[in-house]
Design a protein around this motif. Structure first.
Motif, mmCIF file in Angstrom:
data_model
loop_
_atom_site.group_PDB
_atom_site.id
_atom_site.type_symbol
_atom_site.label_atom_id
_atom_site.label_comp_id
_atom_site.label_asym_id
_atom_site.label_seq_id
_atom_site.Cartn_x
_atom_site.Cartn_y
_atom_site.Cartn_z
ATOM 1 N N LEU A 167 0.788 -1.374 0.453
ATOM 2 C CA LEU A 167 -0.428 0.022 0.133
ATOM 3 C C LEU A 167 1.229 1.086 -0.048
ATOM 4 C CD1 LEU A 167 -2.956 1.369 -0.095
ATOM 5 C CD2 LEU A 167 -2.086 1.348 2.793
ATOM 6 N N ALA B 154 0.052 5.331 0.461
ATOM 7 C CA ALA B 154 -0.125 6.198 0.797
ATOM 8 C C ALA B 154 0.466 7.131 1.452
ATOM 9 C CB ALA B 154 -0.650 5.757 2.273
ATOM 10 N N LYS C 202 -5.489 6.545 0.444
ATOM 11 C CA LYS C 202 -4.982 5.720 -0.008
ATOM 12 C C LYS C 202 -4.385 5.547 -1.982
ATOM 13 C CE LYS C 202 -6.902 1.455 2.625
ATOM 14 N NZ LYS C 202 -7.343 1.140 2.838
ATOM 15 N N ASP D 283 -2.991 -1.105 6.693
ATOM 16 C CA ASP D 283 -3.367 0.305 6.946
ATOM 17 C C ASP D 283 -2.744 1.035 8.227
ATOM 18 O OD1 ASP D 283 -6.031 0.916 5.760
ATOM 19 O OD2 ASP D 283 -5.763 -0.572 5.458
#
Length: 291
Positions: free
Chosen positions: A16, A18, A31, A280
């Motif tokens: 991910l 971000a 994101k 996350d």
């Protein structure tokens, strides 16, 4: 600022990227890019206690690709974590060295409690209602992390070696189920009206399939009905008729069984699904580290 999170799980490997957004005194993230590669490291790790040469090679190639993306996206900081499968693989540390040599990336094999702490650092419980009690259930391929929150604070947390790949490979042990049951029952019986919070790729998919409106909790009865519906199809039909990805179509059944079982033990009637996961939590950990 731009951060990257890498999660090497038992079912899939995720990256991910971000963008960190500061508004007044609050810091959040948006994101930017999410890449998921279904490597299934757990099949090797839980059956043979090591990652096969082929899967190790695929993992190294994936990490080289992730390193290049981190470079191209001009990421300011990153964190790479490996969980249950790499924890159990005897050659886990050797693969960490190979990844460092080939990609330049530092990879940390995290123990179960640290994994739980990273997942919960996304502070989901604060966005719901901190006057309530929540049982936080995160189901992965190799382990399930369970935490109890009351008055916005974590009361107790534990990681158990029960996960979707482990169940599919018949590597889940009866004593671990009993240990998990004891933990859940003992820690929830002193609290009234416990709600669930579910994280992980499978509960996110189940929530989408439920067609609940955003933010509304999923009732245990609706989850049970979804489970029965999915289970009435063969694996092939779950892929061809229901349109599930091949690497989701098999694990979604044991995942559903874990959520339903834990909810029943805790007398949880409904579960909130905030659509977050390990990556996350890693981004949030990076924000806290650099603030």
């Amino acid at each position: 600022m731009r951060y990257a999170a890498i999660d090497i799980g038992s079912n899939a490997v995720r990256l991910l990227i971000a963008d960190v957004v500061k508004h007044n005194d609050a810091t959040s993230f948006k994101k930017n890019t999410l890449v998921r590669v279904p490597l299934r490291l757990g099949d090797d790790a839980f059956l043979h206690q090591e990652i096969s040469p082929k899967k190790a090679e695929d993992l190294v190639k994936t990490m080289i690709a992730f390193s290049n993306l981190i470079d191209v996206y001009k990421v300011n900081d990153y964190m790479a974590c490996a969980t249950s499968a790499m924890r159990e693989a005897k050659n886990g540390q050797d693969i960490v060295k190979r990844i460092k040599e080939a990609s330049g990336l530092d990879l940390e094999i995290v123990h179960g409690q640290r994994e739980a702490n990273i997942i919960y650092s996304s502070h989901i419980e604060q966005n719901i209602d901190n006057t309530k009690n929540y049982l936080y259930i995160d189901v992965g391929g190799g382990s399930t992390e369970i935490s109890l929150f009351s008055a916005g604070k974590m009361q107790v947390s534990q990681s158990f070696n029960i996960g979707t790949i482990r169940i599919l490979d018949n590597q889940d042990k009866e004593e671990t189920w009993n240990e998990m049951k004891q933990f859940v029952v003992q820690n929830t019986r002193k609290f009234k009206n416990v709600s669930g919070i579910g994280t992980g790729g499978n509960i996110n998919k189940l929530y989408k399939l439920s067609e609940e409106k955003d933010g509304a909790p999923l009732s245990i009865n609706k989850l049970k009905a979804l489970y029965n519906h999915l289970n009435s199809y063969s694996l092939k039909d779950r892929i061809n008729i229901l349109g599930l990805n091949p690497d989701r179509a098999d694990v979604i059944i044991p995942a559903c069984e874990i959520y339903l079982t834990v909810m029943k033990w805790a007398d949880v009637k409904s579960i909130y699904v905030p659509s977050v996961g390990m990556v996350d939590g890693i981004i949030q950990t990076l924000i806290e580290k650099n603030s």
